[in-house]
Motif scaffolding. Sequence first.
Motif, PDB file in Angstrom:
ATOM      1  N   LEU A 189       0.453   7.956   0.453  1.00 15.57           N
ATOM      2  CA  LEU A 189       1.761   8.603   0.473  1.00 15.57           C
ATOM      3  C   LEU A 189       1.806   9.698   1.537  1.00 15.57           C
ATOM      4  CD1 LEU A 189       2.402   8.881  -3.374  1.00 15.57           C
ATOM      5  CD2 LEU A 189       3.162   7.078  -1.810  1.00 15.57           C
ATOM      6  N   TYR A 195       9.662   4.961  -2.245  1.00 17.87           N
ATOM      7  CA  TYR A 195       8.704   5.352  -3.266  1.00 17.87           C
ATOM      8  C   TYR A 195       9.512   5.818  -4.472  1.00 17.87           C
ATOM      9  CZ  TYR A 195       4.973   7.719  -5.766  1.00 17.87           C
ATOM     10  OH  TYR A 195       4.084   8.115  -6.735  1.00 17.87           O
ATOM     11  N   LEU A 198       5.513   1.888  -4.641  1.00 21.67           N
ATOM     12  CA  LEU A 198       5.848   1.959  -3.222  1.00 21.67           C
ATOM     13  C   LEU A 198       6.334   0.559  -2.875  1.00 21.67           C
ATOM     14  CD1 LEU A 198       5.761   3.627  -0.570  1.00 21.67           C
ATOM     15  CD2 LEU A 198       3.468   2.688  -0.202  1.00 21.67           C
TER      16      LEU A 198
END
Length: 141
Positions: free
Chosen positions: A64, A93, A117
């Motif tokens: 991330l 996300y 995701l």
Amino acid sequence: MACIMGTLSPNHSLLSSQTKHSAIYTVTVPSTRRVGAPIRAESVTSVTEKLGIKIQRNPPESKLTELGVRQWPKWGCPPSKFPWTYEAKETCYVLEGKVKVTPNGANESVEIGAGDLVVFPKGMSCTWNVSVAVDKHYKFE
């Protein structure tokens, strides 16, 4: 301590080469999460593709951060059902919520939710059925 379960393939180094069956192992790892926080093991993640939609469930925080997800714009939606067409590839996300996405012409749906995701391909037309209010970070390419 957190407990993580997984299936090892027969060619995994912990199993002999003559083993013909999968084995299930329980691995206990120390946990630094606060009580009540979701378990997020950096090494445990699954990536799937269904109906052209790619989903990585519970990606590691390092992934991330690498993508810059937390700097992307946010979008939210209450429970609802609506058609959508992706004019560009979208990566998102999901922070909260639960959605069933049904691509046009498909007889089945893809379920996405908090911690996923997701990559939707450019040109996909689909119907979003939001059963739990959604909050997500997103990026169009």
